[in-house]
Scaffold this active site. Structure first.
Site, PDB file in Angstrom:
ATOM      1  CE  LYS A  62      25.606 -67.925 -96.194  1.00  0.00           C
ATOM      2  NZ  LYS A  62      24.268 -67.310 -96.121  1.00  0.00           N
ATOM      3  CB  SER A 102      20.234 -67.263 -96.512  1.00  0.00           C
ATOM      4  OG  SER A 102      20.007 -66.952 -97.866  1.00  0.00           O
ATOM      5  CB  SER A 110      22.809 -68.678 -99.312  1.00  0.00           C
ATOM      6  OG  SER A 110      22.807 -67.699 -98.302  1.00  0.00           O
TER       7      SER A 110
END
Length: 455
Positions: free
Chosen positions: A82, A180, A156
């Site tokens: 990420k 997330s 996210s």
């Protein structure tokens, strides 16, 4: 499936690492196959911020050059990281050019552990600005759900989830501050594990989002999730076994007043409870004691974490998206007025632990989402109010367990009538990550899911 590049695309991390260790294939070949698939599929998904093509091949060659691969549990496995997690040689974007930090000189500890296990980082995946939202889009367009390109993969860790669900990598790292990892896992039909507090090194921003955030893993199988978790936690790979007879609390009530899980999500919980009953476990109704206090504490901590991140990074608010600017300003007010207090979060953790004991349950089963994932477009340029309502309306079930610091996992159950995946969430006591994975394994055996939606 017509767009599959080669044999190794779609294989599990365990299959790949076993084949590389045995000499049945090479890390270089596996990584090349996945880079080819990324080139085919990612233009439609926009899951990746950066693809490390040449660099990844060089890293794969170094894996192949090692004399002994026996102790590399992820030998040759392509992984995605990420974009808020430092990868040496790359900037850390945090979801926008405005929030981007300088080129990292060294890997984050979780990236170091992945590489130390033989994995090859093929790229970094997209997230919403500062990781604040449960949809993944930005000024240069949205990341799309491979199950339906007009829908969000969640947020996210939306880019990581989209990449895994589309077969671009077998596993991906994500992090979870208010859902997330679990929200994208539910949106994309994946296993998504958020460990409990301090199980995996976090080191994300200021005080790890005031203690809300944890690093974790997204995968298409329970075995891969367990393998990824073990590597990130610095442990030897664990062999999962079916759990002894459990008492499972079942809860449908939303943590957010006025929000109710729709029929497909309620049906998913009923299916999971039935499967667990057939496997010899006991299920009982057990609604957590969600209070106005925990709802307010969750919102205020969310606001304040954004403010403290912006303050520490010296961000110019004028360069941020309008929704983010308002969020940061609300956080500044909450922080400066002393509305955000550790004792609020500690009180909810204590209440949560007492709930497990009072109800005499080993784990809690809830919906993963309340409704279908929102459209992919139209969020980053939208108002703060629009984004707040959208996030709360479809994904209210994850946040309380970040505040409590308890481990939680999302497991696929099947498909909604609209063709998108549906999953359920299990929450456990401290140090119950392997138990949660074992429960997920029971469902995987009893109710196998479709692992990929190839684009």
């Amino acid at each position: 499936m017509d767009n599959l590049a080669t044999t190794w695309v779609g294989a599990t991390a365990k299959q790949i690492s076993r084949a590389v260790r045995r000499g049945d294939t090479t890390a270089t070949q596996v990584v090349a196959d996945h880079l080819e698939q990324i080139a085919i599929s990612d233009p439609a998904l926009t899951a990746f911020r950066v693809v490390r093509g040449g660099e990844a091949i060089v890293e794969a060659e170094k894996v192949d050059d090692q004399e002994d691969l026996a102790n590399l549990p992820l030998a040759g496995v392509p992984v995605a990281v990420k974009e808020n997690t430092a990868v040496a040689g790359l900037p850390t974007w945090h979801g926008s050019a405005a929030a981007r930090t300088a080129v990292a000189e060294e890997d984050h500890e979780v990236v170091r552990r992945l590489r130390g296990a033989g994995a090859v980082v093929v790229g970094v995946t997209r997230m919403p600005e500062m990781g604040l939202w449960a949809t993944t889009d930005g000024a240069d367009g949205p990341t799309r759900n491979p199950w339906s390109l007009d829908r969000t993969p969640g947020g996210s860790s939306g880019g990581s989830a989209a990449a895994v669900a589309a077969g671009l990598v077998p596993i991906a790292q994500g992090n979870d501050g208010l859902g997330s990892i679990r929200i994208p896992a539910a949106c994309c039909g994946l296993v998504g594990l958020k460990p409990g507090r301090d199980v995996i090194p976090c080191d994300l921003g200021v005080d790890n989002w005031l203690g809300l955030a944890e690093n974790g893993i997204l995968a298409t199988t329970v075995a891969d999730a367990a393998l990824g978790f073990s590597v990130l936690a610095g442990r030897s790979p664990a062999k999962l076994t079916p759990p002894d007879r459990l008492r499972v609390g079942v809860a449908l009530r939303s943590p957010v007043q006025g929000v109710r899980a729709d029929e497909p999500n309620r049906d998913a919980v009923a299916t999971a409870a039935k499967l667990l009953g057939q496997a010899g476990h006991d299920t009982v109704t057990a609604e957590p004691p969600y209070t106005t206090g925990v709802r307010i504490a969750g919102l205020l901590t969310w606001f304040a974490a954004a403010y403290r991140e912006a303050q520490a990074s010296g961000l110019d608010l004028k360069t941020l998206q309008p929704r983010t600017r308002r969020h940061v300003r609300l956080g500044k007010m909450a922080w400066n007025r002393g509305w955000v207090r550790q004792e609020q979060r500690d009180a909810w953790r204590a209440k949560s632990l007492a709930f497990f004991e009072e109800k005499n349950i080993d784990v809690l089963l809830t919906p993963a989402l309340a409704t279908t994932p929102p459209p992919a477009d139209g969020h980053s340029g939208g108002s703060w109010r629009h984004n707040l309502i959208e996030n709360i309306r479809y994904a209210p079930y994850a946040g309380p367990w970040n505040i409590a610091g308890l481990p939680a996992i999302v497991v696929p159950i099947g498909l909604r009538p609209d063709g998108l995946p549906v999953g359920v969430q299990f929450v456990g006591k401290p140090d119950s990550e392997l138990l949660l994975l074992s429960i997920a394994g029971v469902l995987e055996v009893a109710n196998p899911w479709t692992r990929h939606a190839f684009v």
